[in-house]
Every structure is written in structure tokens, then in C-alpha cells.
Design an enzyme around this catalytic site. Structure first.
Site, PDB file in Angstrom:
ATOM      1  N   HIS A 102       0.827  -1.198   0.000  1.00 24.79           N
ATOM      2  CA  HIS A 102       0.000   0.000   0.000  1.00 24.79           C
ATOM      3  C   HIS A 102       0.866   1.254   0.000  1.00 24.79           C
ATOM      4  CE1 HIS A 102       1.055  -0.576   4.222  1.00 24.79           C
ATOM      5  NE2 HIS A 102       0.719   0.688   4.462  1.00 24.79           N
ATOM      6  N   HIS A 247       4.707   0.118   0.353  1.00 19.02           N
ATOM      7  CA  HIS A 247       5.449  -0.648   1.346  1.00 19.02           C
ATOM      8  C   HIS A 247       4.568  -1.739   1.934  1.00 19.02           C
ATOM      9  CE1 HIS A 247       3.616   2.766   3.473  1.00 19.02           C
ATOM     10  NE2 HIS A 247       3.569   2.004   4.563  1.00 19.02           N
TER      11      HIS A 247
END
Length: 270
Positions: A102, A247
């Protein structure tokens, strides 16, 4: 001047020679300018072993841009609303984990420019974080496919994430639309701007076409050649550009993992 060592050809660099506690006064404007240039070049910077308190972390972060009172979490100390506690493992609710790819808070009209995270308490093994380069992911697409994405927008909705759905007011956080391909406001580079946590659907195409297109992009951005992986130690800091990265906080532990997070104000994606 600090030394900057790239970790991969496209994303991630480790900064050494900078002690934010004893040598904080030496972090002058020239050093900040060099770090800012490295931030735009490498997209994620890592600072090892910084034994600083939340106020010092806030003051260092503020050198890179305006800070945001993030809508999730509690302050790390009284009067420090910009420094938020991020707790997982141990007795923390299971849905607090962030082990899906995300970009932070893309459900906002102006998602964060980036974040700065400092490790406070870690499990003895595990708890790494991965970052992926969305500009490299876009560049890896064929010119014909890039042309297909041109001008498309996608809907981002906080309700796709359980913790946000349970805690945020839906009247204040309505679904928003962002471009599928975003232009970085500083570098001008282009990168994919869809993620599996908040992107709900792609506009401008049929439902089946949009679902297939989004599924392809979400798989594409997870390719290992776009990634770097960071193994944390107490006091380590990571600062990343939310406009061009995603990440994934690997949830492979049961013990407490405590971090202090600062979020930078962002702009409307274009």
C-alpha cells in the site's frame, strides 16, 4: 557531509555519518539539501541507530516539510501530536498489521507526501519492511500499455481497510479519485498510483476490464526487482516518499513491535 549508499539500483539508500543526537546542531541547511536530493533520487532513506526522543524526531522531520496530524493512532508523548504510536504484535489487535502492499492513506484527497518511521521496540526475529518503486514499475511497462493507462483514474476508499473502516467517519472520508499514473510534483517522473489496500476500481473502462486491469497492475507492482527490504534494529529510522513507493510491513512475528511514525503533508495527485 553524510555518506549515502544505495541498496538497490532504483530504490533505497542507507545514510551514515549523521548522529541526530550528539551532532544535531551540525545538520545544517546544506546537509538537509543533500538528504532531500537523495530522498528524491532513492525514494527511501535509512538512518541507523538514532537514539533520539520523539521531540527530536519531530524536529528533524520538520526540516523536510510540513507535518500532518495523521487521523490514525495516538500521540507518542503529550504535546507531540505529530509523532504517532504504531503498535503491532503482542496484545495489539490483529487488524492493526499492515502486511499488504500500500501507499499510505490514498483515500485522502491529498495523500501524505511521505512518512518517517523510527523503531522503538522490535521482536527478536522478523518484522522487516519492504518498499517497492512505483516509477520503476511504470517504466517496466511497454509503451503501448503505458498509453492504455494514460488519463485513467481510480477510486480509493478507506473502507477497504478494516481498521480504517472501523475508526474513520465515512461522512468525513468519502471515496476519492486519483490518476492511475501519477506525475511526481518535484522530479516530474511518472509512477503507478494504485494499491491493493485502498484502490477499489478503475474508471473509464467496463467493470470486467477494470477488474482485470487492476488485478494485473497490483500483481505487477509486487515484482522483486522493484523492491528493497529493511531489517530493523532499535533506533533505526526510515523515511520514504509516499508519492512514488508502496510498502509492506511483514507480519511474521508474535512479540510486540513498537514504532513512532511521523507523516508529511501531501498534495493532490496529478
Amino acid at each position: 557531509m553524510p555518506k549515502i549508499r544505495p541498496l538497490t539500483p532504483t530504490i533505497g539508500a542507507e545514510v551514515s555519518g549523521l548522529d541526530l543526537d550528539r551532532g544535531y546542531a551540525e545538520v545544517d541547511d546544506a546537509v538537509i539539501a543533500e538528504l532531500t536530493a537523495a530522498f528524491h533520487r532513492h525514494k527511501v532513506l535509512f538512518f541507523r541507530g538514532q537514539e533520539i526522543d520523539p521531540a527530536r524526531q519531530r524536529d528533524f522531520a520538520a526540516r523536510f516539510g510540513p507535518l500532518q496530524r495523521f487521523p490514525m493512532g495516538e500521540p507518542a508523548a503529550p504535546g507531540l501530536d505529530e509523532v504517532m504510536v504504531l503498535a503491532t504484535g503482542g496484545t495489539a489487535p490483529a487488524h492493526h498489521k499492515a502486511d499488504r502492499w500500500h501507499s499510505d492513506a490514498t483515500f485522502l484527497p491529498c495523500p501524505p507526501m511521505g512518512s518517517m518511521l523510527r523503531a522503538i521496540e522490535l521482536p527478536p526475529v522478523g518484522g522487516d519492511t519492504l518498499w517497492a518503486d512505483m516509477e520503476a514499475a511504470y517504466a517496466a511497462l511497454s509503451p503501448r500499455f503505458q498509453a492504455l493507462l494514460e488519463g485513467l483514474t481510480a477510486v480509493h476508499d478507506h473502507r477497504r481497510n478494516p481498521i480504517h473502516r472501523a475508526t474513520l467517519d465515512p461522512d468525513k472520508h468519502r471515496p476519492v479519485e486519483h490518476p492511475v499514473v501519477r506525475t511526481h510534483p518535484v522530479t516530474g517522473r511518472r509512477g503507478l498510483f494504485v494499491n491493493s489496500t485502498f484502490t477499489d476500481r478503475i474508471n473509464g473502462v467496463g467493470d470486467r476490464e477494470g477488474a482485470a486491469l487492476l488485478a494485473f497492475l497490483l500483481q505487477h507492482v509486487e515484482r522483486p526487482e522493484f523492491q528493497c527490504r529493511f531489517r530493523w534494529a532499535p533506533g533505526d529510522i526510515a523515511m520514504w516518499d509516499n508519492r512514488c513507493t508502496q510498502h509492506n510491513a511483514v507480519f511474521d512475528y508474535h512479540e510486540p513491535r513498537l514504532m513512532h511514525r511521523i507523516v508529511f503533508e501531501g498534495d493532490a495527485p496529478r
